[in-house]
Design a protein around this motif. Structure first.
Motif, mmCIF file in Angstrom:
data_model
loop_
_atom_site.group_PDB
_atom_site.id
_atom_site.type_symbol
_atom_site.label_atom_id
_atom_site.label_comp_id
_atom_site.label_asym_id
_atom_site.label_seq_id
_atom_site.Cartn_x
_atom_site.Cartn_y
_atom_site.Cartn_z
ATOM 1 N N PHE A 291 0.842 -1.197 0.000
ATOM 2 C CA PHE A 291 0.000 0.000 0.000
ATOM 3 C C PHE A 291 0.883 1.255 0.000
ATOM 4 O O PHE A 291 0.554 2.256 -0.638
ATOM 5 N N ILE A 292 1.981 1.206 0.721
ATOM 6 C CA ILE A 292 2.924 2.322 0.753
ATOM 7 C C ILE A 292 3.798 2.316 -0.500
ATOM 8 O O ILE A 292 4.013 3.354 -1.136
ATOM 9 N N GLY A 293 4.287 1.143 -0.873
ATOM 10 C CA GLY A 293 5.137 1.036 -2.054
ATOM 11 C C GLY A 293 4.448 1.487 -3.325
ATOM 12 O O GLY A 293 5.080 2.078 -4.208
ATOM 13 N N GLY A 294 3.144 1.235 -3.430
ATOM 14 C CA GLY A 294 2.412 1.631 -4.622
ATOM 15 C C GLY A 294 2.342 3.143 -4.774
ATOM 16 O O GLY A 294 2.501 3.682 -5.884
ATOM 17 N N ILE A 295 2.108 3.857 -3.667
ATOM 18 C CA ILE A 295 2.077 5.324 -3.719
ATOM 19 C C ILE A 295 3.445 5.857 -4.109
ATOM 20 O O ILE A 295 3.577 6.739 -4.968
ATOM 21 N N SER A 296 4.473 5.309 -3.500
ATOM 22 C CA SER A 296 5.832 5.736 -3.800
ATOM 23 C C SER A 296 6.179 5.486 -5.265
ATOM 24 O O SER A 296 6.793 6.330 -5.934
ATOM 25 N N ALA A 297 5.769 4.332 -5.796
ATOM 26 C CA ALA A 297 6.068 3.982 -7.183
ATOM 27 C C ALA A 297 5.423 4.960 -8.154
ATOM 28 O O ALA A 297 6.046 5.398 -9.134
ATOM 29 N N LEU A 298 4.173 5.339 -7.908
ATOM 30 C CA LEU A 298 3.490 6.279 -8.799
ATOM 31 C C LEU A 298 4.188 7.635 -8.818
ATOM 32 O O LEU A 298 4.333 8.265 -9.869
ATOM 33 N N LEU A 299 4.622 8.091 -7.653
ATOM 34 C CA LEU A 299 5.328 9.372 -7.579
ATOM 35 C C LEU A 299 6.658 9.301 -8.321
ATOM 36 O O LEU A 299 7.016 10.220 -9.075
ATOM 37 N N LEU A 300 7.398 8.223 -8.116
ATOM 38 C CA LEU A 300 8.700 8.085 -8.763
ATOM 39 C C LEU A 300 8.561 7.939 -10.277
ATOM 40 O O LEU A 300 9.284 8.582 -11.054
ATOM 41 N N GLN A 301 7.631 7.115 -10.721
ATOM 42 C CA GLN A 301 7.432 6.906 -12.159
ATOM 43 C C GLN A 301 7.052 8.194 -12.874
ATOM 44 O O GLN A 301 7.385 8.389 -14.041
ATOM 45 N N SER A 302 6.380 9.103 -12.177
ATOM 46 C CA SER A 302 5.904 10.334 -12.811
ATOM 47 C C SER A 302 7.036 11.246 -13.255
ATOM 48 O O SER A 302 6.814 12.187 -14.024
ATOM 49 N N LEU A 303 8.253 10.992 -12.793
ATOM 50 C CA LEU A 303 9.371 11.881 -13.097
ATOM 51 C C LEU A 303 9.935 11.701 -14.504
ATOM 52 O O LEU A 303 10.775 12.501 -14.918
ATOM 53 N N HIS A 304 9.497 10.681 -15.227
ATOM 54 C CA HIS A 304 9.944 10.570 -16.617
ATOM 55 C C HIS A 304 8.912 11.277 -17.495
ATOM 56 O O HIS A 304 7.759 10.846 -17.563
ATOM 57 N N PRO A 305 9.290 12.358 -18.169
ATOM 58 C CA PRO A 305 8.295 13.148 -18.924
ATOM 59 C C PRO A 305 7.511 12.355 -19.961
ATOM 60 O O PRO A 305 6.305 12.591 -20.131
ATOM 61 N N LEU A 306 8.152 11.416 -20.656
ATOM 62 C CA LEU A 306 7.437 10.656 -21.680
ATOM 63 C C LEU A 306 6.455 9.670 -21.040
ATOM 64 O O LEU A 306 5.318 9.532 -21.484
ATOM 65 N N ALA A 307 6.908 8.984 -19.996
ATOM 66 C CA ALA A 307 6.016 8.052 -19.308
ATOM 67 C C ALA A 307 4.847 8.795 -18.674
ATOM 68 O O ALA A 307 3.696 8.344 -18.730
ATOM 69 N N MET A 308 5.129 9.971 -18.100
ATOM 70 C CA MET A 308 4.078 10.750 -17.453
ATOM 71 C C MET A 308 3.086 11.284 -18.469
ATOM 72 O O MET A 308 1.875 11.321 -18.214
ATOM 73 N N ALA A 309 3.564 11.671 -19.646
ATOM 74 C CA ALA A 309 2.654 12.160 -20.685
ATOM 75 C C ALA A 309 1.698 11.070 -21.124
ATOM 76 O O ALA A 309 0.505 11.310 -21.338
ATOM 77 N N ALA A 310 2.203 9.835 -21.229
ATOM 78 C CA ALA A 310 1.353 8.708 -21.616
ATOM 79 C C ALA A 310 0.303 8.439 -20.548
ATOM 80 O O ALA A 310 -0.880 8.194 -20.859
ATOM 81 N N VAL A 311 0.697 8.505 -19.281
ATOM 82 C CA VAL A 311 -0.246 8.282 -18.183
ATOM 83 C C VAL A 311 -1.311 9.373 -18.165
ATOM 84 O O VAL A 311 -2.509 9.099 -18.052
ATOM 85 N N ALA A 312 -0.864 10.632 -18.288
ATOM 86 C CA ALA A 312 -1.810 11.752 -18.225
ATOM 87 C C ALA A 312 -2.832 11.704 -19.347
ATOM 88 O O ALA A 312 -4.009 12.032 -19.154
#
Length: 322
Positions: free
Chosen positions: A58-79
């Protein structure tokens, strides 16, 4: 009388948590995942079962989403394509089910789940606000998402897992996750903690906090789709998710680090909350194929069995790679 009230409370809270994470048909899905006979990608003593079945996810999942968001291309795809704002619980449930199937399900079901996700990734293409092209099936982007997720789950389990593993078995956990990553299309994923650390470092020049990344942080930390009564509990999990981030990631997202406060208040709260989740989500009856705890995944008893058998031995390759 008191025992009956506690039992009813435990069942109510556990059912509510499970439905949030696994969906309304989660119970039927869990039976299929754990009780269907057949070979698995990972045997019952593999570290991936212990990590993915623990409440620290439950904690690791929140942390993973925050960390993954730092790649602009990956974040653009998610958004643009994930619908995380419009259907956050659906996204969580799909992710939870994928983790459960690939970790505990039959080899056939795991492969079908991977094929389904690869089909979705193949269709997701676009451009960032700056005009940079992205494709969700790009092995390089997939490699970032995988490395960030693996590192986050590992960090959370080391701090808040019911039965933390030793260094050799955390290396084996990274190797286990590489099996799934390769199936998804990642090229040469890291296979131990040293490789994982080097891979994260290699991505650092590409990372930055875009407006979309900061929007995700605000959504997760300040505007979660959580009932008001549950928000204080979620805030505790979220604070620990932030505390699990590498210092450079917190700095990029402008999330403050207060070591003394974290040591004296945040981490103890994280341990209490993960303990409460384990209490509420009691393990269902076991079967020959069940790992088991009551989360969407399983594994608490698998970790317990491993410790009983001499936890410091290095585990071999995953038991079922075919």
């Amino acid at each position: 009388m008191e025992a009956t009230v506690l039992t009813e409370l435990r069942e109510h809270v556990g059912k509510s948590l499970f439905e949030r994470v696994a969906g309304s048909d989660g119970s039927a899905t869990r039976v299929r995942i754990h009780d269907t006979p057949g070979p698995r990608w990972f045997g019952p003593d593999r570290p991936i079962r212990a990590v993915h079945g623990d409440a620290s996810m439950f904690i690791g999942g929140i942390s993973a989403l925050l960390l993954q968001s730092l790649h602009p291309l990956a974040m653009a795809a998610v958004a643009a394509h994930s619908g995380y704002r419009g259907d956050p619980w659906g996204r969580l449930q799909r992710t939870s089910t994928f983790l459960a199937v690939t970790t505990y399900g039959t080899a056939d079901d795991a492969q079908q789940a991977v094929d389904h996700v690869r089909g979705i990734h193949e269709r997701i293409r676009g451009r960032t606000a700056e005009g940079l092209a992205y494709h969700a099936a790009d092995p390089h982007l997939l490699g970032w998402v995988h490395a960030a997720e693996t590192d986050s789950f590992l960090r959370a389990h080391r701090r808040y897992g019911a039965h933390p593993l030793d260094d050799a078995d955390y290396d084996a956990y990274v190797a286990d996750t590489a099996r799934v990553a390769e199936a998804l299309g990642v090229i040469d994923p890291p296979r131990d903690r040293h490789d994982l650390s080097e891979r994260l470092s290699a991505y650092r020049p590409e990372l930055r906090a875009t407006p979309e990344a900061r929007a995700v942080a605000r959504f997760l930390l300040l505007q979660p789709p959580i009932p008001l009564l549950a928000r204080p509990l979620y805030a505790g999990l979220a604070a620990n998710g932030v505390a699990c981030l590498p210092a450079w990631a917190r700095e990029a997202l402008r999330l403050p680090g207060l070591p003394v406060v974290e040591d004296l208040a945040v981490r103890p709260v994280g341990r209490v909350l993960t303990g409460a989740i384990r209490w509420a989500m009691a393990p269902p009856p076991t079967s020959p194929y069940r790992g088991t705890d009551g989360t969407a995944c399983a594994g608490r008893h698998a970790g317990r069995r491993h410790r009983a058998r001499g936890g410091r031995r290095r585990l071999g390759p995953p038991a079922a790679r075919s």
